[in-house]
Enzyme design. Structure first.
Site, short mmCIF file in Angstrom:
data_model
loop_
_atom_site.label_atom_id
_atom_site.label_comp_id
_atom_site.label_asym_id
_atom_site.label_seq_id
_atom_site.Cartn_x
_atom_site.Cartn_y
_atom_site.Cartn_z
N HIS A 36 1.71 -1.69 0.28
CA HIS A 36 2.86 -1.68 1.14
C HIS A 36 2.69 -2.71 2.27
O HIS A 36 3.58 -3.69 2.33
CB HIS A 36 3.45 -0.53 1.42
CG HIS A 36 3.83 0.40 0.59
ND1 HIS A 36 4.64 0.07 -0.44
CD2 HIS A 36 3.26 1.79 0.32
CE1 HIS A 36 4.82 1.29 -1.23
NE2 HIS A 36 4.29 2.20 -0.72
N HIS A 54 -3.31 2.34 -1.37
CA HIS A 54 -1.61 2.40 -1.86
C HIS A 54 -0.90 1.87 -0.44
O HIS A 54 -0.15 1.12 -0.64
CB HIS A 54 -1.34 3.99 -1.91
CG HIS A 54 0.28 4.02 -2.39
ND1 HIS A 54 0.71 4.18 -3.51
CD2 HIS A 54 1.25 4.25 -1.62
CE1 HIS A 54 1.94 4.30 -3.56
NE2 HIS A 54 2.39 4.24 -2.20
N GLU A 55 -1.23 2.46 0.71
CA GLU A 55 -0.32 1.91 1.80
C GLU A 55 -0.56 0.44 1.99
O GLU A 55 0.05 -0.23 2.63
CB GLU A 55 -0.81 2.88 3.11
CG GLU A 55 -0.28 4.47 2.62
CD GLU A 55 1.09 4.58 2.57
OE1 GLU A 55 2.09 3.58 3.17
OE2 GLU A 55 1.44 5.39 1.86
#
Length: 444
Positions: free
Chosen positions: A23, A19-20
């Site tokens: 980003h 998920h990170e």
């Protein structure tokens, strides 16, 4: 317990880190300076700074991770340095960076589902048990021994694929058409009509309630002891028990019980051998059971005969199915959330870290395929949850950006502060409910 904790930590670490990374990748593409990418939280165990000035850290608590970006340009920064700040980017760039995390989770789920399709799994074929009277399956004219070949014109190979294709209709109500093949080989179309039901976490299986259940495996002879009553009767390895003294399609338990109760008597059997029924008679030998009572035994070892299929697809078909499964899971998750909000589904279905950790341990023990399927499902859940318009989540930031696009200027600081309080309250309430449900299940 240790195995469960390791499986849970590994799952959470992989999913949150991915998920990170979403980003991070998009932030870098948009020219934002990333100060730190940490795998885990707490004390830093190891670190390395790359040529772009990003510190890559491995931290002590392996429960996820985070990305720290340059939000505001420091005083005295050059125009080039100031342009690397997140707040200096356009509305579209900021939105893309925020959306990248949840979409990375959805991408990971599609990849994992694709991998499962490529690996292939051995699963039970979709052969039905006789449906109970008045169930949806019985009313549609389905019979015991029918094999489901397609659901809504979508070919299915296994029971798990049937369950997935019918899950939405069974839980939400509606219709589904199925193509079945009877024991005679003839194919026919049937339409199942389901009523929406209140879903409870410890309630009955909605598929079974609709009369859709796997047929019980038939007993098959695995070995015959030399000189035993079974050998004298002519039983052979591979014989499938079709009937015992008039009882058709007995389960292994029923067959064993019948033999035990008929010590010293002749028991007629019908077995399936090389595709043809064969009639035999066996006389169980009287022996002393574990409790001292006399029981009949025939000296054979039984196993289970049930059709299994290998579910495996090619690369392109696997990828297509992986994307489709991910999209369907997102849609089903949103529908279930909506039904939960209006009260059609019990809030007891909300699960927290304790239940997720338990499932992580269970699936890891079952095997790699089950664990990968668990990771894909939780990855979708993380992606969907983070897209909800709740302040403090990625979806909350997107909500602010939507307001900014309408107003033509950023959301006032006061709005942000109030939104943070509301968002924090909602998340605390949601986590409290999840932990309450977890421990209720644990101690009930």
């Amino acid at each position: 317990m240790l195995f469960t904790l390791i499986a849970f930590a590994l799952a959470l670490g992989v999913l949150v880190t991915f998920h990170e990374l979403g980003h991070y990748w998009v932030a870098r593409l948009c020219g934002v300076r990333v100060l730190r990418f940490s795998v885990g939280f707490g004390k830093v165990l190891a670190r390395r700074t790359d040529r772009h000035g990003t510190e890559w850290a491995l931290s002590a608590i392996p429960l996820g991770g985070y990305v720290k970006m340059l939000d505001d340009a420091p005083e005295g920064a050059s125009p080039a340095e100031a342009d690397q700040a997140f707040n200096r980017k356009t509305l579209g760039q900021r939105s893309a960076i925020v959306m990248a995390g949840p979409f990375a989770n959805l991408l990971l789920a599609a990849i994992l589902y694709t991998l499962l399709n490529l690996m292939g799994t051995s699963e039970p074929a979709a052969v039905l048990a006789p449906p109970a009277h008045s169930t949806a399956a019985a009313q549609a004219g389905l019979l015991g021994g029918d094999r489901i070949l397609a659901v809504n014109d979508q070919p299915v190979k296994s029971w798990s694929e049937v369950r997935w294709q019918l899950l939405d209709a069974v839980t939400s109500g509606g219709e589904a058409s199925v193509t079945v093949e009877g024991e005679s080989g003839a194919q026919r179309e049937r339409v199942l009509r389901f009523q929406a039901e209140q879903i409870e976490p410890d309630g009955a299986d909605p598929m079974a309630e609709a009369g859709l259940a796997l047929a019980l495996p038939r007993p098959v002879v695995k070995s015959v002891n030399v000189g035993s009553p079974g050998a004298h009767a002519g039983l052979r390895e591979g014989d499938i028990i079709l009937s015992v003294e008039g009882v058709q399609q007995p389960t292994a338990q029923v067959f064993i019980k019948h033999i035990q109760e008929h010590a010293g008597k002749s028991v007629p059997l019908t077995v399936l051998r090389d595709g043809a029924p064969v009639a035999l008679n066996v006389a169980p030998k009287a022996e002393s059971g574990d409790d001292g009572r006399e029981v009949g035994r025939i000296g054979v070892m039984l196993g289970a005969d049930f059709p299994m299929v290998t579910v495996r697809y090619g690369l392109f078909d696997s990828a297509r199915r992986g994307v489709t499964r991910t999209v369907d899971t997102v849609w089903l998750s949103l529908k279930m959330m909506g039904r939960m909000v209006v009260g059609d589904i019990s809030l007891r279905n909300v699960s927290g870290p304790v239940t997720i950790a338990d499932y992580a341990g269970q699936t890891a023990r079952i095997g790699l395929a089950a664990y990968i399927g668990f990771l894909a499902l939780i990855s979708v859940s993380i992606g969907v949850l983070n897209l909800l318009p709740i302040p403090m989540l990625d979806g909350g930031h997107l909500m602010y950006y939507a307001v900014e696009a309408i107003r033509g200027k950023p959301v006032p600081e006061k709005w942000l502060e109030n939104g943070q309080r509301v968002g924090l309250g909602l998340l605390v309430a949601l986590m409290g409910l999840a932990f309450f449900n977890d421990f209720s299940r644990l101690f009930s």
